[in-house]
Design a protein around this motif. Structure first.
Motif, PDB file in Angstrom:
ATOM      1  N   ASP A 163       0.797  -1.229   0.000  1.00 55.12           N
ATOM      2  CA  ASP A 163       0.000   0.000   0.000  1.00 55.12           C
ATOM      3  C   ASP A 163       0.832   1.283   0.000  1.00 55.12           C
ATOM      4  OD1 ASP A 163      -2.355  -1.445  -0.037  1.00 55.12           O
ATOM      5  OD2 ASP A 163      -2.532  -1.489   2.134  1.00 55.12           O
ATOM      6  N   THR A 216       2.358   7.050   0.077  1.00 51.17           N
ATOM      7  CA  THR A 216       1.761   6.111  -0.866  1.00 51.17           C
ATOM      8  C   THR A 216       1.691   6.763  -2.236  1.00 51.17           C
ATOM      9  OG1 THR A 216      -0.045   4.542  -1.209  1.00 51.17           O
ATOM     10  CG2 THR A 216      -0.669   6.761  -0.538  1.00 51.17           C
ATOM     11  N   PHE A 227      -0.144   6.046  -6.401  1.00 51.19           N
ATOM     12  CA  PHE A 227      -1.027   5.261  -7.260  1.00 51.19           C
ATOM     13  C   PHE A 227      -0.916   5.768  -8.695  1.00 51.19           C
ATOM     14  CE2 PHE A 227      -2.844   4.452  -3.121  1.00 51.19           C
ATOM     15  CZ  PHE A 227      -3.292   3.138  -3.218  1.00 51.19           C
ATOM     16  N   GLU A 263      -7.572   6.696  -7.797  1.00 54.97           N
ATOM     17  CA  GLU A 263      -7.175   5.581  -6.938  1.00 54.97           C
ATOM     18  C   GLU A 263      -6.587   6.087  -5.627  1.00 54.97           C
ATOM     19  OE1 GLU A 263      -5.423   2.044  -9.499  1.00 54.97           O
ATOM     20  OE2 GLU A 263      -5.017   3.963 -10.467  1.00 54.97           O
ATOM     21  N   LEU A 264      -5.802   7.159  -5.702  1.00 57.69           N
ATOM     22  CA  LEU A 264      -5.230   7.741  -4.490  1.00 57.69           C
ATOM     23  C   LEU A 264      -6.324   8.255  -3.572  1.00 57.69           C
ATOM     24  CD1 LEU A 264      -2.872   8.761  -2.753  1.00 57.69           C
ATOM     25  CD2 LEU A 264      -2.863  10.850  -4.142  1.00 57.69           C
ATOM     26  N   TYR A 298      -8.080   5.502  -1.824  1.00 60.36           N
ATOM     27  CA  TYR A 298      -7.252   4.933  -0.760  1.00 60.36           C
ATOM     28  C   TYR A 298      -7.241   5.847   0.466  1.00 60.36           C
ATOM     29  CZ  TYR A 298      -3.240   3.118   1.773  1.00 60.36           C
ATOM     30  OH  TYR A 298      -2.415   2.618   2.753  1.00 60.36           O
ATOM     31  N   PHE A 352     -10.282   5.356   2.349  1.00 65.08           N
ATOM     32  CA  PHE A 352     -10.150   4.087   3.067  1.00 65.08           C
ATOM     33  C   PHE A 352      -9.364   4.291   4.365  1.00 65.08           C
ATOM     34  CE2 PHE A 352      -7.439   0.255   3.704  1.00 65.08           C
ATOM     35  CZ  PHE A 352      -8.425  -0.668   4.007  1.00 65.08           C
ATOM     36  N   LEU A 353      -8.285   5.067   4.303  1.00 59.23           N
ATOM     37  CA  LEU A 353      -7.493   5.338   5.509  1.00 59.23           C
ATOM     38  C   LEU A 353      -8.300   6.106   6.546  1.00 59.23           C
ATOM     39  CD1 LEU A 353      -3.934   6.291   4.159  1.00 59.23           C
ATOM     40  CD2 LEU A 353      -4.737   4.089   5.007  1.00 59.23           C
ATOM     41  N   ARG A 372     -10.103  -6.212   5.136  1.00 57.55           N
ATOM     42  CA  ARG A 372      -8.750  -6.435   5.643  1.00 57.55           C
ATOM     43  C   ARG A 372      -8.656  -7.840   6.228  1.00 57.55           C
ATOM     44  NH1 ARG A 372      -8.163  -1.700   9.841  1.00 57.55           N
ATOM     45  NH2 ARG A 372     -10.289  -2.406  10.251  1.00 57.55           N
TER      46      ARG A 372
END
Length: 637
Positions: A94, A213, A215, A220-221, A224, A227-228, A470
């Protein structure tokens, strides 16, 4: 012509066709005869070589993109902070990180400055240029740059030559490969800073590690990063404090959990369920000591294979004793306490046994990585004839337990013989085959995890998937021919002779601490009603309703519900907000119409209001929900 391998098929192309295909596929690297290389290696390809294109969307391509972004970050840090020394900066799952030798930690403001400088480097579209030089040249180069850590790494390399990469004047020691130029980095973000010892050794200097990170696209970034944010909301350490579930105190010691009253209630519910189901499944419950003579762990093999994970022994009456890292030698002693016959087998012992294992302070993490924890442990002693059947029963039991807690998705692995092991190859093969056959019999798909078995036997590992997809390692099933031999345990067979039983080690939840941490994050602290520390809260609109509320409170308590009465002289809106923050499943609101009509208004923590209902009807609904251990509408999506 050039041989191109794509989706298992080989096609011959001329160089122009290949270049067009590379542009079309957004390639960032190539594989030549299975070896990853920079795109610039195209110039040296021969007709007998086999080529594969690596796109930025492939797992290998994404790793290269992130590794290159780590180099750009190091470049930016050196430009902004010339006195900082660089160490290593790999791609990780990731994202990526880079470790820097700097006395003070990087601040949030400094991270933003580094990001801005990275954008400048990316915009310049500087090429990554690879060079191979001798070790002597490399040492001289990095001596001139003042990069001591690079010199230490070079001195450990056995080859005569090393590879370096340069982009925009920044030079780094690296095997590669890298993207063709910095302009191919489209979307990145620096995330946080943490301390990290050089080479992971606490005796070495503490470095500053910047995590980031990258991407292939901004979309996509952004996905993510969302998501974080969701992970942060569900962090069991934050929710554990908010919901008053557990505490970790420096005065007591790192990695040692204090279960607060709310957490203790949840643990009791889990333990009661676990014990009841084990008794139904034919297990006998045990309790064993927390310490034993050190010699016991020598006999079991743990001293030879597990010493680094054990606490230092203590002396009692000049005899060395050890905090137990495992429960299995104790269960062996229970087996040995009586003569056993084939009629007694399979024999199943189960224990919620607290064990103690040394973990470095840097890896401790809330409930998920601790130094003292309670395993839902069991050991089954059986004959070879009923080994496979017992493994199947354990698989069924595991899936039942996990699904009851809301985990229906998982990954299954068979972990095979490690380099350091005990026992014969024949026994290892028999044990591994038994595990595979049991999984096949239950039509459960699995993967092989080579070399990850424990020293005494292979195992099945089940990684549960939470609501964010996860994976968490919890359940394990291990077959052991070796420890029964070390302790010389036997049973009398049908033929009247002594035989050696086979031992199955298994844990369904893994440890209560880790499983609780996963549960908190899976449900974002909003436990199903059967697990919730407080199942309902009664709240009055004014003080004149307290008598009626107290009667309801008593009735609910008498019915075995975990209920709280909020008598505070606060506005009802405040009480609802507080109960919602506490993630209590049901709020019973008592006002004039409820008191006069002998009913209650029920509000769910989701914000939904139920119709005005009789108390008896509410009790019936909730008790049914608890009995079925379901609360589907409350499971976070």
């Amino acid at each position: 012509m050039i041989r191109l391998l794509k989706e298992g098929n080989i096609t011959e192309l001329d160089k122009r066709e290949l270049i067009d295909l590379i542009k079309e596929s957004q390639a960032i690297a190539i594989k030549v005869n299975g070896v990853l290389k920079d795109l610039s290696a195209l110039d040296s390809i021969n007709s007998h070589d086999t080529l594969e294109i690596v796109s930025q969307n492939s797992p290998e391509g994404l790793e290269i993109l992130r590794h290159s972004t780590a180099h750009v970050m190091a470049h930016a840090v050196k430009e902004l902070f010339p006195d900082v020394k660089v160490t290593i900066g790999p791609a990780i799952e990731d994202g990526f990180y880079y470790d820097f030798d700097r006395e003070s930690s990087f601040t949030e403001e400094e991270l933003r400055k580094i990001e801005k400088k990275m954008q400048e480097i990316i915009k310049a579209r500087k090429p990554f240029i690879r060079r191979e030089i001798s070790k002597e040249e490399a040492i001289k180069l990095f001596e001139n740059l003042g990069e001591d850590y690079k010199i230490e790494i070079i001195n450990e390399i056995e080859d005569d030559k090393v590879s370096i990469y340069e982009e925009g004047g920044f030079v780094d020691l690296c095997r590669g490969p890298h993207i063709p130029h910095t302009g191919m980095i489209k979307a990145f973000k620096l995330l946080n800073v943490a301390g990290a010892y050089w080479r992971g050794d606490e005796k070495n200097k503490m470095l500053q590690r910047i995590y980031g990170t990258a991407f292939p696209s901004k979309e996509e970034l952004e996905a993510y990063l969302r998501f974080l944010e969701e992970i942060k909301k569900r962090d069991h350490r934050r929710l554990g404090k908010q919901l008053r579930l557990f505490d970790i105190s420096d005065e007591i010691g790192a990695g040692l959990i204090i279960w607060l009253p709310n957490g203790a209630v949840v643990r009791k519910v889990i333990e009661d369920f676990w014990k009841d189901e084990h008794l139904k499944a034919g297990y006998q419950l045990l309790y064993t000591p927390h310490i034993a003579k050190l010699e016991l762990w020598n006999k079991s093999g743990h001293l030879d294979f597990y010493r680094e994970n054990m606490f230092a022994p203590m002396s009692v009456d000049e005899v060395a004793y050890q905090l137990k890292p495992m429960n299995c030698p104790f269960h062996i002693q229970v087996y040995k306490s009586e003569l056993r016959s084939y009629r007694d087998l399979p024999l199943r012992f189960a224990e919620l046994g607290t064990v103690y294992r040394y973990e470095r302070s840097g890896v401790l993490h809330g409930l998920l990585r601790v130094r003292g924890f309670t395993q839902d442990d069991a050991h089954i002693f059986c004959t070879e004839e009923n080994l496979e059947e017992e493994i199947q029963k354990v698989l069924d039991f595991t899936i039942f337990i996990l699904s009851t807690f809301g985990f229906d998705n998982y990954e299954i692995y068979i972990s095979t013989r490690p380099e350091k092991y005990v026992g014969t190859l024949e026994n290892w093969d028999r044990a591994t085959n038994a595990l595979e056959q049991a999984l096949k019999e239950r039509n459960l798909p699995y993967q092989i995890d080579p070399g990850e078995g424990v020293f005494y036997g292979p195992k099945i590992d089940i990684k549960i998937k939470d609501v964010l997809n996860r994976a968490w390692q919890c359940s394990t099933i291990q077959v052991d021919f070796n420890i029964p031999e070390r302790f010389d345990i036997t049973y009398r067979g049908k033929d009247g002779y002594e035989h050696r039983p086979i031992m199955i080690h298994r844990a369904l939840m893994g440890s209560l601490e880790r499983f609780m941490g996963v549960l908190i994050e899976h449900y974002a602290g909003a436990f199903p009603t059967w697990l919730s520390p407080v199942q309902a809260v009664i709240m009055t609109i004014s003080e004149k309703h307290i008598n009626y509320a107290e009667n309801i409170y008593k009735k609910l308590r008498d019915e075995g519900l975990r209920v709280k009465l909020d008598r505070e002289n606060e506005k009802i809106g405040y009480k609802i907000r507080q109960a919602t923050l506490d993630k209590i499943p049901y709020m019973l609101i008592i006002g004039d119409k409820e008191a006069e009509g002998g009913r209650i208004t029920v509000r769910l923590r989701s914000g939904e209001n139920l119709e005005l209902i009789e108390l008896e009807k509410f009790i019936e609904l909730v008790k049914k929900e608890i009995k079925e251990r379901k609360n589907i509408k409350e499971v976070p999506k």
